[in-house]
Design a protein around this motif. Sequence first.
Motif, PDB file in Angstrom:
ATOM      1  N   UNK A 383     -21.824 -37.935  11.494  1.00 49.02           N
ATOM      2  CA  UNK A 383     -21.677 -36.670  10.775  1.00 49.02           C
ATOM      3  C   UNK A 383     -21.229 -36.889   9.340  1.00 49.02           C
ATOM      4  N   UNK A 384     -20.274 -37.789   9.136  1.00 52.92           N
ATOM      5  CA  UNK A 384     -19.688 -37.941   7.811  1.00 52.92           C
ATOM      6  C   UNK A 384     -20.474 -38.887   6.911  1.00 52.92           C
ATOM      7  N   UNK A 385     -20.947 -40.027   7.465  1.00 56.36           N
ATOM      8  CA  UNK A 385     -21.535 -41.059   6.616  1.00 56.36           C
ATOM      9  C   UNK A 385     -23.059 -41.056   6.617  1.00 56.36           C
ATOM     10  N   UNK A 386     -23.653 -40.363   7.577  1.00 57.67           N
ATOM     11  CA  UNK A 386     -25.116 -40.271   7.601  1.00 57.67           C
ATOM     12  C   UNK A 386     -25.569 -38.877   7.166  1.00 57.67           C
ATOM     13  N   UNK A 387     -24.936 -37.846   7.725  1.00 56.81           N
ATOM     14  CA  UNK A 387     -25.327 -36.471   7.417  1.00 56.81           C
ATOM     15  C   UNK A 387     -24.562 -35.875   6.239  1.00 56.81           C
ATOM     16  N   UNK A 388     -23.498 -36.542   5.796  1.00 57.66           N
ATOM     17  CA  UNK A 388     -22.753 -36.074   4.636  1.00 57.66           C
ATOM     18  C   UNK A 388     -21.872 -34.871   4.891  1.00 57.66           C
ATOM     19  N   UNK A 389     -21.458 -34.659   6.121  1.00 61.55           N
ATOM     20  CA  UNK A 389     -20.576 -33.538   6.446  1.00 61.55           C
ATOM     21  C   UNK A 389     -19.145 -33.860   6.003  1.00 61.55           C
ATOM     22  N   UNK A 390     -18.294 -32.834   5.824  1.00 64.03           N
ATOM     23  CA  UNK A 390     -16.917 -33.071   5.368  1.00 64.03           C
ATOM     24  C   UNK A 390     -16.143 -33.949   6.348  1.00 64.03           C
ATOM     25  N   UNK A 391     -15.256 -34.788   5.799  1.00 62.16           N
ATOM     26  CA  UNK A 391     -14.411 -35.643   6.633  1.00 62.16           C
ATOM     27  C   UNK A 391     -13.354 -34.815   7.343  1.00 62.16           C
ATOM     28  N   UNK A 392     -12.900 -35.320   8.478  1.00 67.09           N
ATOM     29  CA  UNK A 392     -11.801 -34.691   9.186  1.00 67.09           C
ATOM     30  C   UNK A 392     -10.537 -34.742   8.330  1.00 67.09           C
TER      31      UNK A 392
END
Length: 408
Positions: A383-392
């Motif tokens: 989610x974070x490093x492939x899709x670019x979603x916000x980090x937890x």
Amino acid sequence: MTAIETVEEFRTRARTWLKEHMPPAPSPLPASDEEFAWDRARELQRLLHDGGFAGICFPTEYGGLGLTADHQRAFTEESLPYEMPLLLNVPTLSICAASLLDLGSEEQKRAHLPAVLRGEEIMVQFLSEPRGGSDLAGLTSRADRDGDQWILNGSKIWSSGAYAADYGLCLARTDWSVPKHQGLTLFLVPVHAEGVTVQRIKQVTGSTEFCQEFFDDVVLPADAVVGQVDGGWEAASRLLFHERAALGGASPYSSGARPYLGGEADRLFDMAKAMGRLSNSGVREDIGEARAMNVVRDQLIAHVTQAITTGALPPAAGAIPRLFSAENGWLQTDTALRIAGADGATYTPGAAADTETVGLDYLFRAAWSLAGGSTEIARNVISERVLGMPREATGDRDVPFDQVPHGR
């Protein structure tokens, strides 16, 4: 300049050599917590080396063949019917040696990689800690500088095969005054050094493969550092990249069968046939689903590997086949237990159906949720490093580690 052997030429030569030199694969595979199994793995690795088939994708200057992942894939396909040093695939070859190839000094690579490929050295990971959970950067094992040396103290856990290993790649804290990701260093630690104690852990399956290590004033020379001092998180990230690739089936550094990817559905067919259950439509549907999942697994591995190689996907995308392979492992073990029924728990030697490991495989299925980082971590990486979603959100980001509350 000598022309590189084509994949098909290499496959043909490998097929002939394997038939002439390697024994058939045992069934079931020997237990990974038996001393003889590790000795046998060393022997088989030496046999591969002497035959010219060790380290297919490792550079020639470090004892490998310098060939491509396609050459490795061809050899793996041809080697499936034969006994291979599978215990050395993970973590020695596909994780530790691969990481040393990327991160090690020239002296480290020349000293250790040829020895690994000859079967003379076994390497393991010293990463997880008893109190750390999935927060690897929150580790508290420490290495303190003492002149030109380092003094290592602390404990690591869940190290597969550490009791049989020669070296461990150990992540330790070397600076407590900076945020947790910045003060780490990776060390190459001799397992039999003074001050290192290895204890084996008994699992619910009865296996004692996992270990806990204790470090009490272990003296390490300056050249034990792998990568840069205080650059351990970057080094560990590369190691974890290789771990995800290995457990996702995308590593070019291992040979032979890949039971940790869920095995092959032919075993389910043979078991159902021997037990007279192929006439059951539900059983046939289960076998069909298992076969389909393995086809998807192999195609996903090939697709993601190619995309990472070409730059279409970031290296973190290796978490995708790692996650899928874990879920496939669950499905394969669950399916085997449904087909075997009570025979999965009451195996009788000499029975027509090979159900000896079905129950143990089921008990061990949770390990595929954790090996290589938990599946929850894999989803975060995707989610974070492939899709670019916000980090937890975390409460200790950018906080000096010596100011982070512990033990609460």
